[in-house]
Scaffold this motif. Structure first.
Motif, mmCIF file in Angstrom:
data_model
loop_
_atom_site.group_PDB
_atom_site.id
_atom_site.type_symbol
_atom_site.label_atom_id
_atom_site.label_comp_id
_atom_site.label_asym_id
_atom_site.label_seq_id
_atom_site.Cartn_x
_atom_site.Cartn_y
_atom_site.Cartn_z
ATOM 1 N N HIS A 52 0.847 -1.190 0.000
ATOM 2 C CA HIS A 52 0.000 0.000 0.000
ATOM 3 C C HIS A 52 0.883 1.240 0.000
ATOM 4 O O HIS A 52 1.855 1.330 0.766
ATOM 5 N N GLY A 53 0.568 2.211 -0.851
ATOM 6 C CA GLY A 53 1.336 3.448 -0.901
ATOM 7 C C GLY A 53 1.357 4.184 0.417
ATOM 8 O O GLY A 53 2.358 4.812 0.786
ATOM 9 N N SER A 56 4.046 2.813 2.565
ATOM 10 C CA SER A 56 5.347 3.328 2.117
ATOM 11 C C SER A 56 5.578 4.740 2.637
ATOM 12 O O SER A 56 6.679 5.073 3.100
ATOM 13 N N ASN A 87 6.453 9.368 -4.978
ATOM 14 C CA ASN A 87 6.230 8.753 -6.279
ATOM 15 C C ASN A 87 6.462 7.258 -6.105
ATOM 16 O O ASN A 87 7.556 6.840 -5.742
ATOM 17 N N HIS A 88 5.422 6.477 -6.356
ATOM 18 C CA HIS A 88 5.511 5.026 -6.244
ATOM 19 C C HIS A 88 5.829 4.486 -7.642
ATOM 20 O O HIS A 88 5.049 4.676 -8.582
ATOM 21 N N SER A 91 5.831 -1.999 -7.796
ATOM 22 C CA SER A 91 5.073 -2.688 -6.749
ATOM 23 C C SER A 91 5.888 -3.861 -6.207
ATOM 24 O O SER A 91 6.827 -4.342 -6.832
ATOM 25 N N SER A 126 9.794 3.396 -4.212
ATOM 26 C CA SER A 126 9.203 4.733 -4.064
ATOM 27 C C SER A 126 10.305 5.747 -3.817
ATOM 28 O O SER A 126 11.320 5.436 -3.178
#
Length: 139
Positions: A52-53, A56, A87-88, A91, A126
């Protein structure tokens, strides 16, 4: 600060916090950087099974804020994050992610950090920018 001192400090300040919930562990400190790691498992997944962003970003803010805290005079100042952007780029479903916080600007009032989150193969997951503010502690 030695690695042992960092581990002791992080155990003390992370107890009963989001860092403990996410199992964030601070692993290395240098003259101008701090590294932490976090496991990637179902506890930090979004519904489709990848990191999940928000987890992060929580990792990034945790390592960046602690970096500001330990590189400033913690007896006199407290640190607050005031802006974060991420910025992701890739994954990840399982394993570990590592966040390395490095200073871009280390001012008396504001600090700007770059946090690079990578996987175990050092792929960039990220890229995060965090601004922290140092506030004088009440006497």
């Amino acid at each position: 600060m030695t690695k042992e001192e960092l581990l002791q400090l992080s155990k003390k300040i992370c107890k009963n916090t989001l860092m403990e919930t996410l199992e964030i562990e601070f692993t290395e400190v240098g003259e101008d950087y701090l590294i932490a790691k976090m496991p990637v498992n179902s506890r930090v997944h979004q519904p489709d099974g990848v990191l999940h962003g928000g987890a992060s970003v929580a990792l990034a803010e945790s390592v960046g804020s602690l970096a500001s805290y330990i590189f400033l005079d913690a007896e006199k100042f407290m640190v607050r994050g005031i802006e974060i952007s991420a910025n992701h780029l890739k994954s990840i479903r399982e394993g570990w992610v590592y966040a390395k916080a490095s200073f871009i600007h280390k001012g008396r009032t504001t600090q700007l950090l770059e946090i690079r989150i990578t996987d175990e193969a050092e792929n960039l997951i990220s890229l995060v920018k965090l601004t922290t503010l140092s506030l004088p502690k009440a006497k």
